[in-house]
Design an enzyme around this catalytic site. Sequence first.
Site, PDB file in Angstrom:
ATOM      1  N   GLY A  19     -13.919 -13.225  -1.584  1.00  0.00           N
ATOM      2  CA  GLY A  19     -13.578 -11.804  -0.801  1.00  0.00           C
ATOM      3  C   GLY A  19     -14.533 -11.111  -0.225  1.00  0.00           C
ATOM      4  O   GLY A  19     -14.556  -9.888   0.348  1.00  0.00           O
ATOM      5  N   ASP A  20     -16.077 -11.505  -0.630  1.00  0.00           N
ATOM      6  CA  ASP A  20     -16.936 -10.663  -0.324  1.00  0.00           C
ATOM      7  C   ASP A  20     -18.192 -11.846   0.434  1.00  0.00           C
ATOM      8  O   ASP A  20     -17.617 -12.737   0.838  1.00  0.00           O
ATOM      9  CB  ASP A  20     -17.563  -9.910  -1.205  1.00  0.00           C
ATOM     10  CG  ASP A  20     -18.248  -8.665  -0.665  1.00  0.00           C
ATOM     11  OD1 ASP A  20     -18.912  -8.711   0.428  1.00  0.00           O
ATOM     12  OD2 ASP A  20     -18.439  -7.449  -1.397  1.00  0.00           O
ATOM     13  N   GLY A  24     -14.456 -15.092   3.540  1.00  0.00           N
ATOM     14  CA  GLY A  24     -15.715 -14.451   3.101  1.00  0.00           C
ATOM     15  C   GLY A  24     -16.366 -13.649   4.010  1.00  0.00           C
ATOM     16  O   GLY A  24     -15.846 -13.613   5.210  1.00  0.00           O
ATOM     17  N   HIS A  25     -17.433 -13.398   3.685  1.00  0.00           N
ATOM     18  CA  HIS A  25     -17.916 -12.263   4.652  1.00  0.00           C
ATOM     19  C   HIS A  25     -19.398 -12.942   5.208  1.00  0.00           C
ATOM     20  O   HIS A  25     -20.343 -12.360   5.686  1.00  0.00           O
ATOM     21  CB  HIS A  25     -18.503 -11.058   4.092  1.00  0.00           C
ATOM     22  CG  HIS A  25     -17.292  -9.976   3.792  1.00  0.00           C
ATOM     23  ND1 HIS A  25     -17.299  -8.726   3.303  1.00  0.00           N
ATOM     24  CD2 HIS A  25     -15.782 -10.432   3.987  1.00  0.00           C
ATOM     25  CE1 HIS A  25     -16.101  -8.374   3.066  1.00  0.00           C
ATOM     26  NE2 HIS A  25     -15.164  -9.360   3.484  1.00  0.00           N
ATOM     27  N   GLY A  26     -19.505 -14.190   4.990  1.00  0.00           N
ATOM     28  CA  GLY A  26     -20.591 -15.004   5.585  1.00  0.00           C
ATOM     29  C   GLY A  26     -21.940 -14.885   4.626  1.00  0.00           C
ATOM     30  O   GLY A  26     -21.763 -14.532   3.446  1.00  0.00           O
TER      31      GLY A  26
END
Length: 401
Positions: free
Chosen positions: A221-222, A244-246
Amino acid sequence: MAIASAFKALCLSLLFVAAASHPTVRSKVFNVRRYGAKSDGKTDNANAFTNVWKSACARKSGNSKIYVPKGTFYLGGVEFVGPCKNQIEFVIDGTLMAPSNPKDIKQDTWINFRYINYLFISGSGTLDGQGKQSWPLNDCHKNTNCPKLAMTMGFAFVNNSRINGITSLNSKMGHFNFFSVHHFNITDVTITAPGDSPNTDGIKMGLCSNIHISNTQIGTGDDCIAILSGSSNLDISNVNCGPGHGISVGSLGKNKDEKDVKGLTVRDTIFNGTSDGIRIKTWESSASKIVVSNFVYENIQMINVGKPINIDQKYCPHPPCEKNGESHVQIQDLKLKNIYGTSTEKVAMNLQCSKSFPCKNVELIDINLKHNGVKGGPSTAVCENINGSARGKMVPQHCLN
Ligand SMILES: *[C@@H]1O[C@H](CO)[C@@H](O)[C@H](O)[C@H]1NC(C)=O
Ligand SMILES: *[C@@H]1O[C@H](CO)[C@@H](O)[C@H](O)[C@H]1NC(C)=O
Ligand SMILES: *[C@@H]1O[C@H](CO)[C@@H](O)[C@H](O)[C@H]1NC(C)=O
Ligand SMILES: *[C@@H]1O[C@H](CO)[C@@H](O)[C@H](O)[C@H]1NC(C)=O
């Protein structure tokens, strides 16, 4: 017949010579069950695990192998502290299950390793962080009294070590945290949490060097990987990131005592359905004056990624941010080569650098990112305060000077 048996004898003697000339130092096996660990999924095995560690770590003659067999071992918070007399293999084939109530872990990190050289973690097992009950409690960005949630596994002051093969599931906060770790390899690891679970970074590192991450699946999730202050010589390859955030460098610049980040390679990697792909974020009003340099991003596929390329030197996740001018983080010597696929936002390439410290020597080679979002129209690029060069295929059209 005679030739065959002579051959057999020769083989046997060769085998004997080989065995004799390479005496293998057998590890002593420390099975956690022998130390009273119970796989009933409810007995707290923290004491048993701590005792196993103490015996394995203290063994002077030969290496130690800690073994967690199949089964579900409930475990409160544990700390494995060195230095140890020898190298330690830690094989986890079972499931380690965290308390679901976050208050039952009375430390920052559920399973924490400190001051160790030559630690080799492997196995087919799972670290089950049981984060579901904690995620709704995560409101620290607006509540200063927010509950402390533990990260799943931490390494601090650990050198010449590796982790291979295990799975981390549903962490409460980050999955793996590395602090002041040098020469560490992460291979064939699987990291999983839902795309909407807050702050569940996959792999987070600060003040680390010579870290290799490869053949690893991260959905969370991050950030799939977050690289923070003082890290250098990092090599990331064959990672599959999403949701995700990469892979993020930063956020950087918020605190005064931060250190440079230099030497990062990300190659042969896929971002699938992430909000960002390759990302560098620095706070828009920053306290530290540091340099981010020598990065290579190569052979990277983006599948429906929000912002595939995102340099954001105006980072402010929860506005308003206190404004003390532009970011003081200097970004320079970046190479982006063969980056292709689709973006869901129109701005597929966002290069927003600091007005006070413009980005220098940014090289773009063969970029092909098509917009695949609901709004339609071609992808675009944004450039602010950046100098560099571009060659090869360029979709979107680049906007460098
Ligand atoms: C780990 O490596 C770092 C950097 O090479 C070194 O400064 C530190 O003393 C090492 N720590 C141990 C426990 O060997
Ligand atoms: C990590 O991987 C590198 C490159 O494959 C290798 O040279 C190094 O010995 C490995 N280090 C450890 C601690 O396994
Ligand atoms: C990307 O993610 C989608 C949805 O989870 C999945 O169906 C697809 O196989 C993934 N593609 C690749 C190349 O991993
Ligand atoms: C880019 O480089 C040129 C030549 O060195 C310089 O004049 C210009 O100010 C630079 N622009 C930025 C945004 O750094």
